[in-house]
Scaffold this motif. Structure first.
Motif, short mmCIF file in Angstrom:
data_model
loop_
_atom_site.label_atom_id
_atom_site.label_comp_id
_atom_site.label_asym_id
_atom_site.label_seq_id
_atom_site.Cartn_x
_atom_site.Cartn_y
_atom_site.Cartn_z
N PHE A 85 15.51 41.91 -0.70
CA PHE A 85 15.33 40.58 0.30
C PHE A 85 13.68 40.74 0.52
CE2 PHE A 85 16.35 38.31 4.36
CZ PHE A 85 16.11 37.13 3.92
N ASP A 120 23.25 44.53 5.09
CA ASP A 120 22.75 42.92 5.08
C ASP A 120 23.86 42.49 4.13
OD1 ASP A 120 21.81 40.66 4.97
OD2 ASP A 120 19.73 41.25 4.95
N THR A 138 25.61 36.07 8.20
CA THR A 138 24.95 34.75 8.71
C THR A 138 25.81 33.79 8.64
OG1 THR A 138 22.91 33.44 8.22
CG2 THR A 138 23.91 34.54 6.35
N TYR A 157 25.74 37.61 1.89
CA TYR A 157 26.64 37.03 0.77
C TYR A 157 28.11 37.65 0.83
CZ TYR A 157 22.02 35.33 -0.44
OH TYR A 157 20.73 34.88 -0.09
N LYS A 168 24.85 30.91 4.90
CA LYS A 168 25.13 30.63 3.28
C LYS A 168 26.69 30.25 2.97
CE LYS A 168 21.41 32.42 2.31
NZ LYS A 168 20.57 33.77 2.61
N GLY A 179 18.81 33.17 12.87
CA GLY A 179 19.02 33.54 11.71
C GLY A 179 19.37 35.08 11.62
N SER A 180 19.64 35.43 10.40
CA SER A 180 19.95 37.06 10.46
C SER A 180 18.46 37.63 10.02
CB SER A 180 20.81 37.57 9.46
OG SER A 180 20.88 37.02 8.23
N TYR A 209 12.15 41.95 4.20
CA TYR A 209 12.15 43.14 4.51
C TYR A 209 10.72 43.98 4.55
CZ TYR A 209 17.11 43.31 3.44
OH TYR A 209 18.63 43.09 3.43
#
Ligand SMILES: *Cc1c(COP(=O)(O)O)cnc(C)c1O
Length: 359
Positions: free
Chosen positions: A109, A184, A216, A187, A219, A82-83, A112
């Motif tokens: 997020f 990041d 990632t 999305y 999503k 996972g990221s 973090y």
């Protein structure tokens, strides 16, 4: 007597997972509603047959496929569990002392601040601007000689706001070249910018060795349950990431599913158009009855309801739709299938709810 653990762990905010409740519609975790594609299911089934064997720790086949897809060398790609795991590993490769600083916008997020503290570094939070977006001037001004890492979440989770290439470039130009900037882009596949201002971190990173991009499969690619994400950046950064990588943490099943999903990406990415249309439909309907809803470039919308966030989320759950409140900042609502969104809108735009929460 209980064994001693790090006393500072007591102050680490516990990760709060999206709510779950049998029978309820879940619009709380930004997941994709579709199951894996048949090609991915087939790859998963085949990979399971080899469950008694360790996976390829270097994820060579997946990294090679990603490198081809992104038009970069394999040495520029790392894979993680996972990221989120890559976020933690990025702190590990940049921060060595408690005075080392990790800078990010807030709210952003939730991982973090957690990975920063787990990594024994200091989190520096820069408030979002009045439009619920990154305040890049304030972030650039917050860089000190102790800053080692900057997270930029674009589009920003949980507010959905995004910046284009022009703004991003100005910020990157303002950051000293020895500070690693993480874009990041969890999305990324849902952003719809005009071509000339499209914020593509991989492109921006080509000329900037201090930029690393996170994407990632959780999503738009619909593999949240299998845990696989990737980082694209300078080979020295990638090599460092691979040194701190927890051995074999990306399973053979995850690697195989990711490769199959990447090959079938056109089918997956076509679906994002429908999701984006739903997201905009939900936002328009909420705006129409008076909610404040910042423009979203992700698969969710943000309702800043202040003190009423939890109350709103509870009322929504009562109505059968789980959404995610964030303290006094807002409520995040994932765009789901049309019938799920209809159920949420039925609740949110009813006379009673509007009377209670709007205005
Ligand atoms: C969902 C999300 C991720 C992805 O996490 P995975 O560990 O890859 O599932 C990363 N960053 C942000 C901002 C996210 O919202």
């Amino acid at each position: 007597m209980t064994a001693q653990t790090r006393p500072d762990l007591a102050s680490i905010p516990a990760y709060v997972p999206g709510r779950d409740r049998p029978g309820a519609v879940k619009l709380a975790s930004n997941e994709t509603t579709f199951g894996p594609l048949p090609a991915a299911t087939k790859a998963i089934t085949e990979a399971v047959e080899l469950a008694s064997r360790y996976p390829d720790n270097q994820s060579t086949q997946l990294r090679t496929a990603l490198a081809k897809f992104l038009d970069v060398e394999v040495a520029h790609v790392a894979v993680g569990c996972g990221s989120v795991a890559l976020c933690q590993e990025l702190v590990q490769i940049t921060c060595a002392a408690p005075t080392d600083e990790v800078l990010f916008a807030w709210r952003s997020f939730e991982a973090y601040p957690i990975v920063t503290q787990v990594g024994n570094a200091t989190a520096v939070r820069v408030p979002l601007n009045s439009e619920f977006a990154h305040d890049f001037d304030a972030m650039a001004a917050a860089v000190t000689e102790n800053t080692k890492l900057i997270f930029v979440c674009n589009p920003n989770n949980p507010t959905g706001t995004a910046v284009g290439e022009d703004e991003l470039t100005r910020f990157l130009d303002a950051v000293p070249a020895h500070v690693l900037v993480v874009l990041d882009e969890a999305y990324y596949e849902y952003t719809r910018f005009p071509k000339e201002n499209h914020p593509d971190g991989v492109e921006l990173g080509r000329s900037r060795p201090n930029v690393v991009v996170l994407r990632t499969f959780s999503k738009a690619y619909g593999l949240a349950g299998l845990r696989v994400g990737y980082a694209v950046g300078d080979p020295e950064v990638i090599t460092a990431l691979m040194k701190v990588h927890i051995a074999f943490s990306v399973s053979r099943v995850a690697q195989a599913a990711a490769i199959a999903s990447l090959e079938a990406r056109h089918e997956l990415l076509d679906r994002t158009d429908a999701l984006v249309a739903e997201r905009d439909r939900v936002r328009d309907a909420l705006l129409a009855v008076g909610y404040q809803v910042p423009p979203s470039e992700a698969n969710f919308v943000w309702l800043p309801l202040g003190e009423r966030n939890t109350e709103f989320a509870d009322a929504s759950a009562e109505a059968g739709v789980l959404v995610r409140p964030y303290g006094v900042d807002g409520v995040r609502v994932t765009a789901g299938d049309p019938h799920e969104n209809d159920l949420f809108l039925k609740f949110a735009t009813s006379e009673e709810t509007v009377a209670r929460f709007v205005g």
